[in-house]
Design an enzyme around this catalytic site. Sequence first.
Site, PDB file in Angstrom:
ATOM      1  N   ASP A   1       8.543  42.318  69.250  1.00 56.68           N
ATOM      2  CA  ASP A   1       9.305  42.329  68.003  1.00 56.68           C
ATOM      3  C   ASP A   1       9.578  40.917  67.494  1.00 56.68           C
ATOM      4  O   ASP A   1       9.935  40.038  68.274  1.00 56.68           O
ATOM      5  CB  ASP A   1      10.678  42.993  68.217  1.00 56.68           C
TER       6      ASP A   1
ATOM      7  N   HIS B   1      11.069  40.746  63.993  1.00 59.46           N
ATOM      8  CA  HIS B   1      12.263  41.082  63.193  1.00 59.46           C
ATOM      9  C   HIS B   1      12.707  40.019  62.193  1.00 59.46           C
ATOM     10  O   HIS B   1      13.874  39.637  62.148  1.00 59.46           O
ATOM     11  CB  HIS B   1      13.437  41.402  64.124  1.00 59.46           C
TER      12      HIS B   1
ATOM     13  N   ASP C   1       7.544  45.930  64.592  1.00 56.55           N
ATOM     14  CA  ASP C   1       8.886  45.449  64.245  1.00 56.55           C
ATOM     15  C   ASP C   1       8.856  44.002  63.746  1.00 56.55           C
ATOM     16  O   ASP C   1       9.545  43.115  64.272  1.00 56.55           O
ATOM     17  CB  ASP C   1       9.850  45.611  65.423  1.00 56.55           C
TER      18      ASP C   1
ATOM     19  N   ASP D   1      13.027  43.517  59.166  1.00 58.90           N
ATOM     20  CA  ASP D   1      14.372  44.078  59.321  1.00 58.90           C
ATOM     21  C   ASP D   1      15.232  43.254  60.273  1.00 58.90           C
ATOM     22  O   ASP D   1      14.727  42.631  61.210  1.00 58.90           O
ATOM     23  CB  ASP D   1      14.343  45.528  59.857  1.00 58.90           C
ATOM     24  N   ARG D   2      16.531  43.327  60.044  1.00 56.54           N
ATOM     25  CA  ARG D   2      17.542  42.621  60.847  1.00 56.54           C
ATOM     26  C   ARG D   2      17.550  41.117  60.593  1.00 56.54           C
ATOM     27  O   ARG D   2      18.602  40.524  60.402  1.00 56.54           O
ATOM     28  CB  ARG D   2      17.362  42.894  62.355  1.00 56.54           C
TER      29      ARG D   2
ATOM     30  N   ASN E   1       8.609  50.966  64.928  1.00 56.16           N
ATOM     31  CA  ASN E   1       9.478  51.946  64.264  1.00 56.16           C
ATOM     32  C   ASN E   1      10.149  51.340  63.033  1.00 56.16           C
ATOM     33  O   ASN E   1      10.610  52.065  62.147  1.00 56.16           O
ATOM     34  CB  ASN E   1      10.518  52.529  65.232  1.00 56.16           C
ATOM     35  N   HIS E   2      10.167  50.024  62.936  1.00 57.68           N
ATOM     36  CA  HIS E   2      10.741  49.386  61.755  1.00 57.68           C
ATOM     37  C   HIS E   2       9.742  49.203  60.628  1.00 57.68           C
ATOM     38  O   HIS E   2      10.073  48.654  59.576  1.00 57.68           O
ATOM     39  CB  HIS E   2      11.415  48.054  62.106  1.00 57.68           C
TER      40      HIS E   2
ATOM     41  N   HIS F   1       4.087  50.060  70.429  1.00 54.24           N
ATOM     42  CA  HIS F   1       5.407  49.478  70.207  1.00 54.24           C
ATOM     43  C   HIS F   1       6.490  50.145  71.056  1.00 54.24           C
ATOM     44  O   HIS F   1       7.279  49.469  71.717  1.00 54.24           O
ATOM     45  CB  HIS F   1       5.805  49.580  68.728  1.00 54.24           C
TER      46      HIS F   1
ATOM     47  N   ARG G   1      18.515  56.925  71.885  1.00 55.29           N
ATOM     48  CA  ARG G   1      18.391  56.610  70.457  1.00 55.29           C
ATOM     49  C   ARG G   1      18.553  57.843  69.586  1.00 55.29           C
ATOM     50  O   ARG G   1      18.743  57.739  68.386  1.00 55.29           O
ATOM     51  CB  ARG G   1      17.015  56.018  70.166  1.00 55.29           C
TER      52      ARG G   1
ATOM     53  N   HIS H   1      10.042  46.941  71.540  1.00 52.70           N
ATOM     54  CA  HIS H   1      11.048  47.917  71.104  1.00 52.70           C
ATOM     55  C   HIS H   1      12.456  47.708  71.645  1.00 52.70           C
ATOM     56  O   HIS H   1      13.415  48.199  71.069  1.00 52.70           O
ATOM     57  CB  HIS H   1      10.544  49.317  71.473  1.00 52.70           C
TER      58      HIS H   1
END
Lengths: 325, 491
Positions: B234, B236, B263, B266-267, B295-296, B344, B392, B419
């Site tokens: 990730d 991010h 990923d 995001d964030r 997943n992002h 991922h 989750r 992840h």
Amino acid sequence: MASKQPFTDSDTADEAVRATCDDASTCKRFATSKGYWTDLYAQYFVRQIGERKAPEINRGYYGRVRGMNLLIDAFLKKTQCDCQVVNLGAGLDTTFWRLKDENIMPKKFFEVDFPMIVARKIHHIKTKPPLSKPLIETHSTDSLLLDGHSLDSDRYCIIGADLRDLPALEEKLKKFQINPELPTLFLSECVLVYMTPEKSSKLLNWVADTFPTAMFINYEQVNMNDRFGQIMIENLQRRQCNLAGVDVCQSLDSQKERFLSAGWESVNALDMMTVYSMLPWEDVARIERLEFLDEKELLHQLLQHYCICWAVKDKLSLGLSQIGF
Amino acid sequence: MAEEEQNASAEKLKEKANNYFKDKDYENAIKYYTEALELNPSNAIYYSNRSLAYLRTECYGYALVDATRALELDKNYIKGYYRRATSNMALGKFKAALKDYETVVRVRPNDKDAKMKYQECNKIVKQKAFERAIASDELKRSVVDSLDIENMSNNLYLITIDAIEDDYAGPKLEDGKVTLKFMKDLMAWFKDQKKLHRKCAYQMLVQVKEVLSKLPSLVEITLKETEKITICGDTHGQYYDLLNIFELNGLPSITNPYLFNGDFVDRGSFSLEVILTLFGFKLLYPEHFYLLRGNHETDNMNQMYGFEGEVKAKYTAQMFQLFSEVFQWLPLAQCINNKVLVMHGGLFSEDGVTLEDIRKIDRNRQPPDSGPMCDLLWSDPQPQDGRSVSKRGVSCQFGPDVTERFLEQNKLQYIVRSHEVKAEGYEVTHSGKCITVFSAPNYCDQMGNKGAYIHLRGSDLKPEFHQFTAVPHPNVKPMAYANSLMQLGMM
């Protein structure tokens, strides 16, 4: 490792501490707008719902508010409301109004904060009927005692003071009729950490010496020696916010020890991870459905670095040490 | 008479409320309208005025109730229709709002404002009907199909300027193509917090979509004895940490291939810079630079965690729509030398999934709530055997026995996934058969974790871990919400 810079300009430091009042109140305002818990009065202190906060922040505040309220309500119940509450560093907290609505008010509710914060809060109270009405309703005469930095009514009193100046604090509390013989609940949420350990120790000592039947609930950082703690300290220093009392936040043990060595009879401390797991699970399940959290570890780290610590002195043998989660 | 007096008092209270309203003190305005209504509960105007005050304080439910009451008292009160329409618009009830606007236009055919509101509302209602009609994935008309990049000014969707302005001093594609020079210029441009021209971004996205759509859902590569690959987890939106990876490990090239395991956005505050850089390298070295979906790279996550907000702020909603389409074509897993599988999230909620099953996944969509595509993006390993419900709330957690069985059935040695944030940047579990790698150090400016990447050589396929720490970045808040640096939780 971050170096803890000694503070040269205490005005800047105090200003930075006062700013944290807005962090708390805006986060609570946002979380309540999303439905994490109900607070009918937050909107009168913070007008706009404001920018979104991350889901882990909302859940963290949920844990804090629920945890604190559980202990507060337990104390009120144990003493059958024949008690006082003193919220130190209260900021824009709305607990008094909640207790009034729920009919579990103490004999008198005191709030203490820096004069600048208190002046702001008094302004809100004066100008918003939903805030002033409960005060007026519970007051015996037509007018409340008001000046720039304090407001006094029969059941609610707010005082501008510096918690590091104990004689002045004591004088003001006595002026507004605090009764040291009554069981008294002291609250502090992210307050002591901004004072040096020496100053906060003096405060805890003074409370223990002055109030023979009392409980002190402290919410603040813990487990600060690790990487996460260091990053938090560094991040805060970037906004001139110094955690002067962070040494006491090393562990649950150090948080407990500060009370025991200040004359308190017994003490308990739990990190927020534990507290969160002990909250009524149906409501927790409900709030966890409000917003999807993509990385649980963010919440876990947050919860592991905050704690609730509650200490007791029980001259009247009310069984205060039984209060817990 | 008592009633006359009461009505007079009510009027006075209404005037008071109106004054508060003028001063934008809506709480007091509401209070005094309410008092006026207590004295005179059959005055439509009071309800209508209070409705407007409620609208200003975003209490749309109350506003609707009051507007409706006003109309019940006086069905000829035009303002009441306006109020109700506005309340319904705010509540997303566009059809209902349209009805009321229609009424106003009918009664006041010369009212320009009424006409305009009606037309706007009508547009929205039509747009929503259109969206519903093309809701199924196959029928959804691609933004790409409707783009005509060379003649952007003719394009219905794009309202503003088309050609690259003379005063744009940033990187440009060379003959519409990504080159190494372009990438170097781009990375420097981004580092300086500048924006790539919209036209270049669109061109890149259209090209990346083309490249990705030709790939299978399971990408298979062979590393020769002398070759190597770097696998990153990730990132991010942590652009400056991505630059640091290239500093430490070298820029991507034919001899320095990379695999980024999802990923990307995001964030973090610089998701656009990260994704455009990664897409750029994908175009430059399609056979030596690999991207897998995380997943992002989905609409739900992008909406909540910042990427959608960032794209809309820096470009347009339509650009985000295009990103969404491109993300849907990202492959879901990669197999290296038939021995190492990379995805991922992780493995599956059920036994018996084969590499062929993964290859066959029809991935050009948002991931379903369950099933192999969902698992690949969402699952997590657990220490104990068997499977558990995921913390989750999506997919599952799988134990070492699940990994063992999967590897055996598919003749693989181990899996690499991402992840989950890890303090050391990576973690080896399931006796070395499940490796996690995470490349966003000091995640969210809070976690203090290290980042890591993996070197894999074709000669032995043994993972070699490299850790790194966060580098400073400009103080830009993530688009989704208030700056995490500033909010640190319970202060």
